[in-house]
Scaffold this active site. Structure first.
Site, PDB file in Angstrom:
ATOM      1  CD  GLU A  47      -0.086   5.860   4.871  1.00  0.00           C
ATOM      2  OE1 GLU A  47       0.239   4.736   5.276  1.00  0.00           O
ATOM      3  OE2 GLU A  47      -0.435   6.782   5.613  1.00  0.00           O
ATOM      4  CG  HIS A  97      -5.236   4.828   7.503  1.00  0.00           C
ATOM      5  ND1 HIS A  97      -4.351   5.269   6.553  1.00  0.00           N
ATOM      6  CD2 HIS A  97      -4.614   3.832   8.165  1.00  0.00           C
ATOM      7  CE1 HIS A  97      -3.233   4.563   6.647  1.00  0.00           C
ATOM      8  NE2 HIS A  97      -3.364   3.692   7.616  1.00  0.00           N
ATOM      9  CG  HIS A 133       3.323  -1.559   1.259  1.00  0.00           C
ATOM     10  ND1 HIS A 133       2.761  -0.417   0.727  1.00  0.00           N
ATOM     11  CD2 HIS A 133       2.836  -1.656   2.519  1.00  0.00           C
ATOM     12  CE1 HIS A 133       1.959   0.125   1.631  1.00  0.00           C
ATOM     13  NE2 HIS A 133       1.996  -0.600   2.729  1.00  0.00           N
ATOM     14  NE  ARG A 168      -5.932  -2.093  18.300  1.00  0.00           N
ATOM     15  CZ  ARG A 168      -6.307  -1.784  17.074  1.00  0.00           C
ATOM     16  NH1 ARG A 168      -7.347  -1.008  16.857  1.00  0.00           N
ATOM     17  NH2 ARG A 168      -5.639  -2.265  16.043  1.00  0.00           N
ATOM     18  CE  LYS A 225      -8.439  -5.080  24.163  1.00  0.00           C
ATOM     19  NZ  LYS A 225      -8.062  -4.167  23.074  1.00  0.00           N
ATOM     20  CD  GLU A 249       7.206   0.856  13.295  1.00  0.00           C
ATOM     21  OE1 GLU A 249       6.159   0.725  12.672  1.00  0.00           O
ATOM     22  OE2 GLU A 249       7.474   0.241  14.344  1.00  0.00           O
ATOM     23  N   GLY A 294      -2.196  -6.057  -0.730  1.00  0.00           N
ATOM     24  CA  GLY A 294      -2.118  -7.439  -0.274  1.00  0.00           C
ATOM     25  C   GLY A 294      -3.358  -7.944   0.418  1.00  0.00           C
ATOM     26  CB  SER A 295      -4.684  -7.612   3.797  1.00  0.00           C
ATOM     27  OG  SER A 295      -4.606  -6.232   4.006  1.00  0.00           O
ATOM     28  CG  ASP A 321       4.189  -6.134   2.489  1.00  0.00           C
ATOM     29  OD1 ASP A 321       4.177  -5.444   1.450  1.00  0.00           O
ATOM     30  OD2 ASP A 321       3.251  -6.892   2.821  1.00  0.00           O
TER      31      ASP A 321
HETATM   32  N1  GLN Z   1       0.629  -6.818   2.691  1.00  0.00           N
HETATM   33  C1  GLN Z   1       0.182  -6.246   3.905  1.00  0.00           C
HETATM   34  C2  GLN Z   1      -1.319  -5.972   3.838  1.00  0.00           C
HETATM   35  O1  GLN Z   1      -1.794  -5.612   2.832  1.00  0.00           O
HETATM   36  C3  GLN Z   1       0.880  -4.945   4.201  1.00  0.00           C
HETATM   37  C4  GLN Z   1       0.404  -4.362   5.496  1.00  0.00           C
HETATM   38  C5  GLN Z   1       1.139  -3.122   5.910  1.00  0.00           C
HETATM   39  O2  GLN Z   1       1.761  -2.467   5.111  1.00  0.00           O
HETATM   40  N2  GLN Z   1       1.065  -2.779   7.166  1.00  0.00           N
HETATM   41  O3  GLN Z   1      -2.014  -6.076   4.817  1.00  0.00           O
HETATM   42 ZN    ZN Z   2       1.167  -0.286   4.557  1.00  0.00          ZN
END
Ligand code: GLN
Ligand code: ZN
Length: 760
Positions: free
Chosen positions: A668, A697, A644, A518, A19, A608, A435-436, A602
């Site tokens: 998304e 992204h 989410h 990564r 890495k 997955e 959220g973030s 979330d």
């Molecule tokens: N609540 C989280 C954020 O906004 C959700 C992240 C995600 O969906 N991977 O970061």
């Molecule tokens: Zn997400």
């Protein structure tokens, strides 16, 4: 002869040397020689580890500078047009990461793991041409070090199955173009030595294959296994059973089949056929997907069962898959509780387990030398103490799980949403975020210093509060309607909760490659899970105190917490997730008692966890839906529950998503316009939906017009009353400047559309 086998070994290095070398090379801080020297040193070190552990079949070409699928694409000359002028490392890394002129190739998840591979792009117009340099030089390099390796390559049917066509058509139509290159490759390999083993990975065989793919198996392996008389071919699959393919493979001239007996117990059904064919069985019995110490005696029993069908002489003891999916070595875990550490086994420890199991199985206990005997005894003790350890078994948790009476929240959706709309008073096309907010160097630094004990709690809290203040102020300034606190205190959405739950463990150096350079360090669940105290309430209520608007509480759901952790192997996953759900359920209740009116749970990784085989999907969905609902079962009718998910392909699982019964789901969709949303309308989905209106992204700032356009597209599919407006996902990886402009544009776009629709 040790009669054992390792499918593949991790390559990133025990100190993530690869890495570091890659990232420094990419940043122009070191030259290609340094990069190659690191790679060569690692390869040699890893071969020696395996040799010294007593492994007979060691791989070459399991190394990769980025990804083995990408390597295979380069080997076959499958280079997309936009890269065709490049060569060498420049070509390779441009394909993986893009360059100024050309976008990178797509990357996606490798089966049900958290490893991501590069998706080859194929076209009927292209011609393919062998480039065997890497494979040949790696073989020679190992041989110079006195190690005769088997050569790993990705099989043609998996390669085609995981590729995509530029025009979207069937990739298997390129079969007749690709197979001859594999033939040429084997001809080249045949020249390397008197006798060579080639491992052909065909993990696609563990999926439900259609008849067309099944019909290609026999011609493919009739051909490949007869290219050269000095090559013996092992076809290996992993992560599930490959019964349909095995039935066919036994009638081809291959030498061996590799099967995963841990994640595909149905493979037992293939044993009689394999025995009749007299082929070698590479028995995957040491788990390459988990970090738990093998139970040696149990594994020997499993092998004895296999040996009821297959002649012992024809058995090789193997890892269930490449050890790429586990961390490197326990040796660097200096801070871990000694009792817990003694239950674990990483890559290098698994090598010793394979060696010990093969000695014991083939030659019996009497043949063990002193060290092996001690190792066996220690293994027995470790497994016994784990079974009875107080660290694992929490009777309070078990009692609670056994006495759950309330599995879901009160009130039907139709009733709840009315109460909520009344109480929360939000307009159609309500704006929010996922959220973030951007994770600045300052908050990362503060978190790190706090963790290391260099920053006291008061200063740390002040730092976080300052961030929350700014975050709330900004959201008010740009007139967002449902606010968030921004998640500054979270390094990772699973780790944050894991660290506060009893029964969760963390490693210091448990890195696993996720893609390219990564790596991730998944936490692990070793015991019964409970929540000693509230995990998020202080932060959320602080944020709420700073605004009159609605502050959304932010939690991670039980299925995602589970899917992004190494999970204990002494309990079904669905039972573990139930325990996590109860912890989240308590948190939901604490938040609502503290006055929080909207709570988002979330489930980014819900999809997955889907099994690779259709027949197993229902069982997964049953417990996953049950536990999501359990996790919000404490919510009162008026508490609005959001969830989410980080994708938008819901066609196959829409009924399941509906059954989760969240009041609002954000997904998304920005990159697909409204295409992927259509399924919601088609099935008459009742609950509210927040389809992302711009792609987070990319650093690109969407214009007001872009977003207006996107909202209009959404309105073609769902009525305004059912729609929320938000970005695609969390904003933590973006810069503040980008986020500010994007969100302002988003709010402005909503105002424009609301005016058009006369919404007030
Ligand atoms: N609540 C989280 C954020 O906004 C959700 C992240 C995600 O969906 N991977 O970061
Ligand atoms: Zn997400």
């Amino acid at each position: 002869m040790s009669k054992n086998y390792v499918i593949g070994f991790p390559r990133i290095g025990e100190q993530r040397e690869l890495k570091k070398a890659l990232e420094s090379y990419w940043a122009n801080k070191s030259d290609v020689n340094t990069l190659e020297k690191t790679a060569n040193d690692l390869k040699i070190r890893h071969w020696e580890y395996q040799k010294n552990a007593g492994i007979e079949y060691i791989s070459s070409n399991d190394f990769s500078f980025y990804d083995n699928m990408l390597d295979m694409a380069v080997t076959l000359g499958a280079v997309p047009k936009r890269f065709q002028d490049l060569t060498g490392h420049e070509l390779y890394f441009s394909m993986a990461r893009g360059n100024k002129e050309a976008v990178a190739m797509e990357m996606t998840k490798w089966f049900n793991t958290n490893y991501h591979y590069i998706v080859p792009e194929l076209s009927l117009q292209d011609s393919y041409k062998l480039n065997a340099t890497k494979i040949i030089s790696e073989y020679k390099q190992a041989k110079e070090h006195g190690i005769k390796t088997k050569i790993n390559i990705i099989g043609p049917l998996t390669f085609l199955g995981l590729s995509k066509r530029v025009d979207g058509a069937d990739t298997y139509e390129l079969y007749t173009k690709i197979l001859p290159i594999y033939v040429e490759l084997l001809q080249e390999i045949a020249k390397l030595d008197d006798f060579i083993t080639v491992q052909i990975d065909e993990p696609i065989f563990v999926k439900d294959l259609d008849t067309k793919v099944l019909s290609l198996i026999k011609p493919t392996y009739d051909t490949l296994a007869t290219v050269a008389s000095n090559i013996k071919i092992a076809v290996v699959s992993y992560f599930e059973n490959s019964c349909e393919a095995s039935k066919i493979l036994v009638h081809t001239p291959i030498w061996a089949l590799g099967l995963d007996f841990l994640h595909g117990v149905e493979n037992f059904d293939s044993l009689a056929l394999i025995a009749a064919s007299n082929k070698t069985l590479i028995a995957g019995v040491i788990d390459g997907r988990n970090i738990w110490k093998n139970d040696i005696e149990k594994t020997v029993n499993l092998l004895n069962k296999i040996a009821l069908h297959v002649n012992t002489e024809n058995i090789l003891i193997s890892s269930s898959c490449s050890l790429l999916h586990v961390p490197f070595s326990l040796q660097y875990e200096e801070k871990m509780d000694a009792e817990i550490k003694n239950w674990l086994s990483y890559g290098r420890e698994k090598l010793s387990e394979i060696a010990l199991v093969s000695q014991l199985f083939f030659h019996g206990k009497k043949s063990l030398n002193k060290n092996q005997m001690t190792a066996l005894q220690e293994n027995i003790i470790a497994n016994n103490t784990r079974k009875s350890s107080k660290l694992i078994h929490d009777t309070k948790v078990q009692k609670r799980v056994n006495n759950i009476t309330k599995l879901e929240r009160e009130g039907k959706y139709e009733e709840r949403i009315q109460i909520q709309k009344e109480k929360l008073q939000y307009l159609p096309l309500a704006t929010t975020t996922i959220g973030s907010f951007p994770q600045t160097p300052e908050i990362r630094h503060a978190r790190r210093e706090f963790k290391n004990g260099n920053l006291d709690e008061k200063n740390y809290t002040d730092e976080m509060k300052k961030y929350i203040d700014d975050c709330v102020a900004f959201q008010e300034e740009c007139s967002l309607e449902v606010l968030v606190h921004g998640e500054p205190e979270r390094n990772d959405m699973v780790e944050y909760f894991g660290e506060q739950l009893q029964g969760y463990g963390f490693s210091q150096n448990g890195w696993v490659q996720s893609y390219g350079s990564r790596c991730v360090k998944p936490p692990f669940i070793y015991g019964d899970i409970s929540r000693p105290k509230a995990m998020t309430v202080d932060w959320i209520t602080y944020a709420q105190s700073k605004t009159d608007k609605i502050m959304k509480g932010m939690l991670t759901g039980p299925v995602t917490i589970l899917n992004w952790s190494f999970v204990r192997d002494d309990m079904p996953r669905g039972e573990v997730s139930k325990q996590i759900a109860l912890g989240i359920c308590d948190e939901v209740d604490d938040l609502q008692k503290a006055g929080i009116k909207i709570i988002q749970v979330d489930e980014a990784a819900f999809k997955e966890g889907y099994p690779l085989r259709k027949t197993k999907i229902k069982a997964y969905e049953d417990w996953a839906v049950r536990d999501f609902k359990l996790s919000v079962s404490s919510a009162k009718k008026e508490t609005q529950i959001h969830t989410h998910m980080c994708y938008s392909e819901f066609n196959d699982i829409i009924a399941t998503i509906e059954a989760m019964d969240a009041d609002v789901i954000s997904i998304e969709t920005a990159r697909s316009g409204n295409e992927l949303l259509k399924i919601f309308a088609k099935v008459g989905y009742k609950q509210e939906v927040g389809p992302g209106v711009y792609d987070i992204h990319s650093p690109r700032i969407p214009s007001v017009e872009d977003i207006v356009k996107q909202i209009r597209l959404l309105l073609e599919v769902l009525p305004k009353e059912q729609l929320w407006i938000n970005p695609d996902c969390g904003l933590k990886t973006r810069k503040w400047q980008e986020v500010k402009s994007s969100l302002k544009n988003m709010v402005e776009a909503v105002t424009i559309v609301r005016n058009e629709l006369n919404v007030k």
